[in-house]
Design an enzyme around this catalytic site. Structure first.
Site, short mmCIF file in Angstrom:
data_model
loop_
_atom_site.label_atom_id
_atom_site.label_comp_id
_atom_site.label_asym_id
_atom_site.label_seq_id
_atom_site.Cartn_x
_atom_site.Cartn_y
_atom_site.Cartn_z
N ASP A 1 0.85 -1.19 0.00
CA ASP A 1 0.00 0.00 0.00
C ASP A 1 0.89 1.24 0.00
OD1 ASP A 1 -3.22 0.51 1.01
OD2 ASP A 1 -1.82 2.20 1.06
N HIS B 1 -10.51 -5.50 -2.99
CA HIS B 1 -9.15 -5.82 -2.54
C HIS B 1 -9.19 -6.12 -1.05
CE1 HIS B 1 -9.91 -1.50 -2.33
NE2 HIS B 1 -9.18 -1.48 -1.23
N ILE B 2 -8.25 -6.94 -0.63
CA ILE B 2 -8.11 -7.29 0.78
C ILE B 2 -6.85 -6.62 1.31
CG2 ILE B 2 -7.79 -9.17 2.44
CD1 ILE B 2 -9.15 -11.06 0.46
#
Ligand code: AMP
Length: 113
Positions: free
Chosen positions: A30, A99-100
């Site tokens: 991320d 998304h996870i």
């Protein structure tokens, strides 16, 4: 579905730090990490949000969970990690390509904020 930010990352049109990839999904770091380890596990097939997933997506969704466990083992965070799926803007979802979040490397509070 129109191309999402994550589709452009999957197609290598936008750079990302890719830590895992298989035929159905990839995991990237991320860009704004909320923990020492913060990955996004993204299916190559775009689904905008979990609540719009269909019965035919069952195998893909199961694949994502198994991939999350495999990635956690590979990164050595399998002793403690948290998975998060934001569904809808009010939950914090900002990219409408399911998304996870895989978070690890610090203690997490419960209930989550
Ligand atoms: P969500 O808010 O659940 O939709 O999660 C979207 C996540 O994507 C956020 O945690 C963002 O920090 C992350 N993000 C946005 N743009 C990028 C990017 N170019 N590369 C990696 N992560 C990104």
């Amino acid at each position: 579905m129109a191309d999402t930010l994550f589709t452009r990352i999957i197609n290598r049109q936008i750079p990302a730090d890719i830590v895992y990839e298989d035929e159905l999904c990839l995991a990237i770091r991320d860009i704004n990490p909320q923990a020492p380890v913060h990955l996004l596990l993204i299916p190559k097939q775009p689904i905008d949000m979990l609540s719009n997933a269909k019965p035919e997506d069952q195998a893909l969704l199961g694949h994502l969970l198994l991939a999350a466990g495999r990635i956690a083992r590979q990164l050595g965070i399998d002793g403690a990690f948290r998975l998060v799926v934001n569904n809808g803007a009010d939950s914090g979802q900002s990219v409408f390509h399911i998304h996870i979040h895989i978070l690890a490397g610090r203690r997490f509070r419960w209930p989550p904020g």
